[in-house]
Design a protein around this motif. Structure first.
Motif, PDB file in Angstrom:
ATOM      1  N   TYR A  63       0.859  -1.191  -0.076  1.00 29.46           N
ATOM      2  CA  TYR A  63      -0.146   0.126  -0.041  1.00 29.46           C
ATOM      3  C   TYR A  63       0.873   1.245  -0.036  1.00 29.46           C
ATOM      4  N   LYS A  64       1.895   1.343   0.900  1.00 25.56           N
ATOM      5  CA  LYS A  64       2.754   2.428   0.859  1.00 25.56           C
ATOM      6  C   LYS A  64       3.518   2.522  -0.037  1.00 25.56           C
ATOM      7  N   LEU A  65       4.093   1.443  -0.659  1.00 23.54           N
ATOM      8  CA  LEU A  65       5.139   1.449  -1.956  1.00 23.54           C
ATOM      9  C   LEU A  65       4.259   1.987  -3.231  1.00 23.54           C
ATOM     10  N   SER A  66       2.978   1.547  -3.278  1.00 22.66           N
ATOM     11  CA  SER A  66       2.247   1.765  -4.571  1.00 22.66           C
ATOM     12  C   SER A  66       1.887   3.511  -4.498  1.00 22.66           C
ATOM     13  N   ARG A  67       1.583   4.085  -3.298  1.00 19.53           N
ATOM     14  CA  ARG A  67       1.475   5.256  -3.196  1.00 19.53           C
ATOM     15  C   ARG A  67       2.625   6.270  -3.549  1.00 19.53           C
ATOM     16  N   GLU A  68       3.908   5.732  -3.076  1.00 23.33           N
ATOM     17  CA  GLU A  68       5.263   6.279  -3.448  1.00 23.33           C
ATOM     18  C   GLU A  68       5.436   6.148  -4.816  1.00 23.33           C
ATOM     19  N   ILE A  69       5.095   5.211  -5.652  1.00 24.52           N
ATOM     20  CA  ILE A  69       5.293   4.993  -7.000  1.00 24.52           C
ATOM     21  C   ILE A  69       4.423   5.897  -7.751  1.00 24.52           C
ATOM     22  N   ALA A  70       3.055   6.065  -7.279  1.00 20.27           N
ATOM     23  CA  ALA A  70       2.037   6.759  -7.879  1.00 20.27           C
ATOM     24  C   ALA A  70       2.428   8.081  -8.113  1.00 20.27           C
ATOM     25  N   LYS A  71       3.005   8.560  -6.873  1.00 21.59           N
ATOM     26  CA  LYS A  71       3.562  10.133  -6.725  1.00 21.59           C
ATOM     27  C   LYS A  71       4.645  10.381  -7.490  1.00 21.59           C
ATOM     28  N   LYS A  72       5.565   9.468  -7.662  1.00 23.32           N
ATOM     29  CA  LYS A  72       6.669   9.743  -8.561  1.00 23.32           C
ATOM     30  C   LYS A  72       6.258   9.647  -9.985  1.00 23.32           C
ATOM     31  N   LEU A  73       5.209   8.965 -10.379  1.00 23.82           N
ATOM     32  CA  LEU A  73       4.479   9.034 -11.592  1.00 23.82           C
ATOM     33  C   LEU A  73       3.534  10.186 -11.974  1.00 23.82           C
ATOM     34  N   ASN A  74       3.451  11.363 -10.669  1.00 25.88           N
ATOM     35  CA  ASN A  74       2.529  12.279 -10.861  1.00 25.88           C
ATOM     36  C   ASN A  74       1.071  11.787 -11.030  1.00 25.88           C
ATOM     37  N   LEU A  75       0.571  10.776 -10.372  1.00 26.64           N
ATOM     38  CA  LEU A  75      -0.592  10.170 -10.543  1.00 26.64           C
ATOM     39  C   LEU A  75      -1.141  10.345  -8.966  1.00 26.64           C
ATOM     40  N   ASN A  76      -2.465  10.649  -9.061  1.00 24.99           N
ATOM     41  CA  ASN A  76      -3.049  11.035  -7.852  1.00 24.99           C
ATOM     42  C   ASN A  76      -4.314   9.861  -7.474  1.00 24.99           C
ATOM     43  N   LYS A  77      -4.252   9.025  -8.014  1.00 21.79           N
ATOM     44  CA  LYS A  77      -5.308   7.993  -7.922  1.00 21.79           C
ATOM     45  C   LYS A  77      -4.699   6.784  -8.086  1.00 21.79           C
ATOM     46  N   ILE A  78      -5.256   5.978  -7.083  1.00 26.33           N
ATOM     47  CA  ILE A  78      -4.800   4.268  -7.196  1.00 26.33           C
ATOM     48  C   ILE A  78      -6.135   3.444  -7.319  1.00 26.33           C
ATOM     49  N   ARG A  79      -6.077   2.537  -8.259  1.00 24.53           N
ATOM     50  CA  ARG A  79      -7.214   1.680  -8.434  1.00 24.53           C
ATOM     51  C   ARG A  79      -7.028   0.119  -8.210  1.00 24.53           C
ATOM     52  N   PHE A  80      -7.676  -0.548  -7.670  1.00 24.39           N
ATOM     53  CA  PHE A  80      -7.721  -2.015  -7.577  1.00 24.39           C
ATOM     54  C   PHE A  80      -9.093  -2.650  -7.477  1.00 24.39           C
ATOM     55  N   ALA A  81      -8.848  -3.973  -7.608  1.00 18.23           N
ATOM     56  CA  ALA A  81     -10.344  -4.614  -7.426  1.00 18.23           C
ATOM     57  C   ALA A  81     -10.136  -5.795  -6.392  1.00 18.23           C
ATOM     58  N   THR A  82     -11.288  -6.350  -5.950  1.00 18.49           N
ATOM     59  CA  THR A  82     -11.018  -7.242  -4.845  1.00 18.49           C
ATOM     60  C   THR A  82     -12.110  -8.284  -4.941  1.00 18.49           C
ATOM     61  N   GLN A  83     -11.870  -9.504  -4.633  1.00 19.32           N
ATOM     62  CA  GLN A  83     -13.126 -10.684  -4.532  1.00 19.32           C
ATOM     63  C   GLN A  83     -13.534 -10.720  -3.154  1.00 19.32           C
ATOM     64  N   ARG A  84     -12.388  -9.994  -2.307  1.00 17.76           N
ATOM     65  CA  ARG A  84     -12.955 -10.181  -0.960  1.00 17.76           C
ATOM     66  C   ARG A  84     -14.004  -8.789  -0.462  1.00 17.76           C
ATOM     67  N   ASN A  85     -14.264  -8.941   0.625  1.00 18.47           N
ATOM     68  CA  ASN A  85     -15.130  -7.901   1.187  1.00 18.47           C
ATOM     69  C   ASN A  85     -14.644  -6.671   1.022  1.00 18.47           C
ATOM     70  N   TYR A  86     -15.040  -5.717   0.264  1.00 16.88           N
ATOM     71  CA  TYR A  86     -14.488  -4.360  -0.106  1.00 16.88           C
ATOM     72  C   TYR A  86     -14.581  -3.126   1.195  1.00 16.88           C
ATOM     73  N   LYS A  87     -15.384  -3.757   2.011  1.00 18.19           N
ATOM     74  CA  LYS A  87     -15.618  -2.922   3.374  1.00 18.19           C
ATOM     75  C   LYS A  87     -14.204  -2.662   4.268  1.00 18.19           C
ATOM     76  N   ALA A  88     -13.760  -3.750   3.947  1.00 14.02           N
ATOM     77  CA  ALA A  88     -12.485  -3.962   5.023  1.00 14.02           C
ATOM     78  C   ALA A  88     -11.406  -2.894   4.169  1.00 14.02           C
ATOM     79  N   PHE A  89     -11.202  -2.931   2.888  1.00 17.25           N
ATOM     80  CA  PHE A  89     -10.421  -2.030   2.317  1.00 17.25           C
ATOM     81  C   PHE A  89     -10.939  -0.282   2.571  1.00 17.25           C
TER      82      PHE A  89
END
Length: 108
Positions: A63-89
């Motif tokens: 989670y932390k590393l993906s935020r660091e990479i996204a910032k370096k790429l000048n992106l401000n949104k991260i998207r993902f999908a899950t088959q698990r209960n999304y409420k935990a995320f």
């Protein structure tokens, strides 16, 4: 140490456990990061979003590393999908549900 890697470098027991838990049949994503102690993450990005496809191991680390990479790429949104209960995320990562994934059988 985290590094770019190929699927052949992922320990077989990690892959077995990932596929068993995720119910996926293959890894998706153009890029693969591997860390001997933290697990692995596959991802893609475009001009708008950083897309996390597969994560195995220390979710907080990825989670932390993906935020660091996204910032370096000048992106401000991260998207993902899950088959698990999304409420935990939603709770843990302050993620927001933005849509649904639907499927239907080809033969119907």
């Amino acid at each position: 140490m985290t590094k770019f890697a190929s699927i052949q470098e992922i320990p077989k027991d990690w892959l077995y456990e990932y596929f068993k838990k995720s119910k996926d049949n293959f890894l998706t994503g153009s890029y693969l990061l591997l860390d001997d102690k933290k697990g692995f993450m596959t991802f893609d990005f475009d001009e708008k979003y950083f897309y996390i496809h597969c994560v195995y191991g220390d979710g907080e680390y990825w989670y932390k590393l993906s935020r660091e990479i996204a910032k370096k790429l000048n992106l401000n949104k991260i998207r993902f999908a899950t088959q698990r209960n999304y409420k935990a995320f939603e709770r843990k990562y302050k993620a927001k549900l933005i849509g649904y994934v639907l499927e239907f059988d080809v033969d119907e």
